[in-house]
Design an enzyme around this catalytic site. Structure first.
Site, mmCIF file in Angstrom:
data_model
loop_
_atom_site.group_PDB
_atom_site.id
_atom_site.type_symbol
_atom_site.label_atom_id
_atom_site.label_comp_id
_atom_site.label_asym_id
_atom_site.label_seq_id
_atom_site.Cartn_x
_atom_site.Cartn_y
_atom_site.Cartn_z
ATOM 1 N N GLY A 26 1.964 0.252 10.739
ATOM 2 C CA GLY A 26 2.940 1.040 10.232
ATOM 3 C C GLY A 26 4.268 1.158 10.474
ATOM 4 N N ARG A 32 10.559 -6.803 3.403
ATOM 5 C CA ARG A 32 10.285 -6.652 4.739
ATOM 6 C C ARG A 32 10.897 -7.620 5.736
ATOM 7 N NH1 ARG A 32 4.679 -4.518 7.495
ATOM 8 N NH2 ARG A 32 5.774 -3.482 9.262
ATOM 9 N N THR A 92 0.818 -1.371 -0.085
ATOM 10 C CA THR A 92 -0.109 -0.013 0.111
ATOM 11 C C THR A 92 1.019 1.208 0.090
ATOM 12 O OG1 THR A 92 -1.408 -1.296 1.566
ATOM 13 C CG2 THR A 92 -1.878 1.153 1.275
ATOM 14 N N HIS A 114 1.631 -9.724 -6.726
ATOM 15 C CA HIS A 114 2.726 -10.244 -5.490
ATOM 16 C C HIS A 114 3.406 -11.586 -6.073
ATOM 17 C CE1 HIS A 114 0.670 -8.142 -2.463
ATOM 18 N NE2 HIS A 114 -0.504 -8.707 -2.287
ATOM 19 N N SER A 161 2.149 -8.776 10.680
ATOM 20 C CA SER A 161 1.041 -8.023 9.954
ATOM 21 C C SER A 161 0.128 -9.102 9.335
ATOM 22 C CB SER A 161 1.646 -7.117 8.998
ATOM 23 O OG SER A 161 0.892 -6.373 8.253
HETATM 24 P P1 A3P Z 1 1.505 -3.519 10.023
HETATM 25 O O1 A3P Z 1 0.531 -4.516 10.161
HETATM 26 O O2 A3P Z 1 2.930 -3.920 10.536
HETATM 27 O O3 A3P Z 1 0.942 -2.266 10.621
HETATM 28 P P2 A3P Z 1 0.549 -4.424 2.539
HETATM 29 O O4 A3P Z 1 0.260 -2.979 2.011
HETATM 30 O O5 A3P Z 1 1.649 -5.160 1.949
HETATM 31 O O6 A3P Z 1 -0.512 -5.230 2.781
HETATM 32 O O7 A3P Z 1 1.143 -4.188 3.857
HETATM 33 C C1 A3P Z 1 0.317 -3.598 4.916
HETATM 34 C C2 A3P Z 1 1.570 -3.148 6.087
HETATM 35 O O8 A3P Z 1 1.921 -1.939 5.668
HETATM 36 C C3 A3P Z 1 0.687 -2.964 7.391
HETATM 37 O O9 A3P Z 1 1.648 -3.055 8.271
HETATM 38 C C4 A3P Z 1 0.341 -1.594 7.093
HETATM 39 O O10 A3P Z 1 0.179 -0.728 8.488
HETATM 40 C C5 A3P Z 1 1.816 -0.871 6.611
HETATM 41 N N1 A3P Z 1 1.354 0.102 6.015
HETATM 42 C C6 A3P Z 1 0.251 0.790 5.342
HETATM 43 N N2 A3P Z 1 0.651 1.976 4.865
HETATM 44 C C7 A3P Z 1 1.839 2.218 5.158
HETATM 45 C C8 A3P Z 1 2.551 3.664 5.102
HETATM 46 N N3 A3P Z 1 2.090 4.538 4.393
HETATM 47 N N4 A3P Z 1 3.804 3.761 5.768
HETATM 48 C C9 A3P Z 1 4.240 2.765 6.425
HETATM 49 N N5 A3P Z 1 3.684 1.673 6.643
HETATM 50 C C10 A3P Z 1 2.277 1.256 5.961
#
Ligand code: A3P
Length: 324
Positions: A292, A153, A72, A131, A161
């Site tokens: 995040g 990551r 995201t 993905h 997460s």
């Molecule tokens: P956490 O669950 O550790 O908070 P994806 O987008 O691949 O589904 O990953 C989601 C993860 O990215 C979640 O991690 C989410 O909170 C984090 N995330 C989403 N937006 C973000 C941002 N702008 N900056 C940093 N982390 C972000």
């Protein structure tokens, strides 16, 4: 092309009964296709369709991640970098539509025949996300000059997460939760969407070393630590470097702020909106924003589990010098 779409769907139904199956993270099993664990309907079907229908263009940009590695966030960053001369910050599409709308995931587009076919006529440059592990990418994404940004990551953070994400979905669909230790076992033995996670990373790492102008390897944790530096490097790789004037006027800082967790999590579209993954299955946008943070895993994993993850990472990544 419509006929090809139908034929690829048939191929999918014929292949399905031949594949290994294991319990999945949602209500369906996962199947193992060419070494990768996938959800039969949500992802394998789209992948087979893309193999037959997707043609990459040399100026495409493809963001590749394992689920929960920062998709995201990097969708937002790439979109904001590449479109910075088109939109003002006050009426930016990211503020109204959110990252998943601005940069669609190809797997999601391919659930809808019209959307899949429309990709062929979408304006250039297309920014898309997937993905898929490297070996499963459609052939033309490898042979064309399109650029790939891969986000890595720490697997401990990805696991934590992912556990929260899927358990929220299970709760919503009244499914029993998967015990935490069972989930650890699933992840560590590779049984995770697009897993094994470690092989996913290794596939792109290898190509990024062989062809650094093709695959740009970024770490979630590095970008958290030094977002300005990461955004500048990303812009250079994408062929949209910041000019001196832009740097002086604070354009890099603006993009970092626009795409920050704190900005995105508070937007109405991300609090209330739904990402329609298939015509029948939607996911609340807010599930994509949890903490995040880089090291929230410390609050969830015992020493023993940390050791288990780090041993696998050491064994897989140590020999190639990839630190984690
Ligand atoms: P956490 O669950 O550790 O908070 P994806 O987008 O691949 O589904 O990953 C989601 C993860 O990215 C979640 O991690 C989410 O909170 C984090 N995330 C989403 N937006 C973000 C941002 N702008 N900056 C940093 N982390 C972000």
């Amino acid at each position: 092309k419509e006929r090809e779409y139908e034929k690829a769907c048939e191929k999918w139904s014929n292949i399905l009964p031949t594949l290994n199956r294991e319990k999945g993270w949602l209500d369906d099993d996962m199947v193992q296709y060419q070494g990768t664990w996938l959800s039969p309907l949500l992802t394998l079907r789209s992948i087979l369709l893309m193999h037959d229908l997707f043609t990459a263009r040399p100026d495409d940009v493809l963001l590749v991640t394992s689920p929960k590695a920062g998709t995201t966030w990097f969708k937002a960053l790439i979109f904001a970098i590449m479109n910075r001369s088109r939109f003002s910050l006050s009426s930016h599409p990211l503020l109204n539509n959110g990252p998943h709308h601005c940069v669609p995931s190809i797997e999601v587009l391919y659930h809808n025949k019209n959307q899949a076919l429309e990709l062929d006529t979408a304006p250039t440059p297309r920014i898309l996300a997937t993905h898929m592990p490297y070996p499963l990418l459609p052939k033309t994404t490898k042979s064309s000059e399109c650029k790939i940004v891969y986000v890595y990551r720490d697997p401990k953070a990805v696991f934590v997460s992912q556990w929260h994400f899927f358990m929220q979905l299970r709760e919503k669909h009244s499914l029993p939760l998967i015990p935490f230790h069972d989930a650890v076992n699933m992840f560590c033995t590779g049984l995770t969407e697009f897993g094994p996670f470690w092989d996913h990373v290794l596939g792109y790492w290898k190509v990024s070393k062989e062809s650094p102008t093709k695959v740009f390897f970024m770490k979630y944790e590095d970008t958290k630590k030094n977002p300005l530096d990461s955004v500048k490097k990303l812009a250079e790789f994408l062929g949209h470097p910041f000019t001196e004037g832009e740097e002086k006027s604070g354009a890099v800082e603006e993009i970092v702020k626009l795409c920050s967790f704190e900005t995105l999590v508070n937007l109405e579209v991300n609090r209330e909106g739904i990402l329609q993954v298939t015509p029948q299955y939607g996911v609340q946008n807010r599930y994509f924003f949890r903490k995040g943070e880089a090291r929230d895993w410390e609050n969830h994993l015992s020493e023993e589990i940390v050791k288990r993850f780090d041993e696998i990472s050491e064994q897989k990544f140590g020999p190639i010098g990839l630190n984690f």
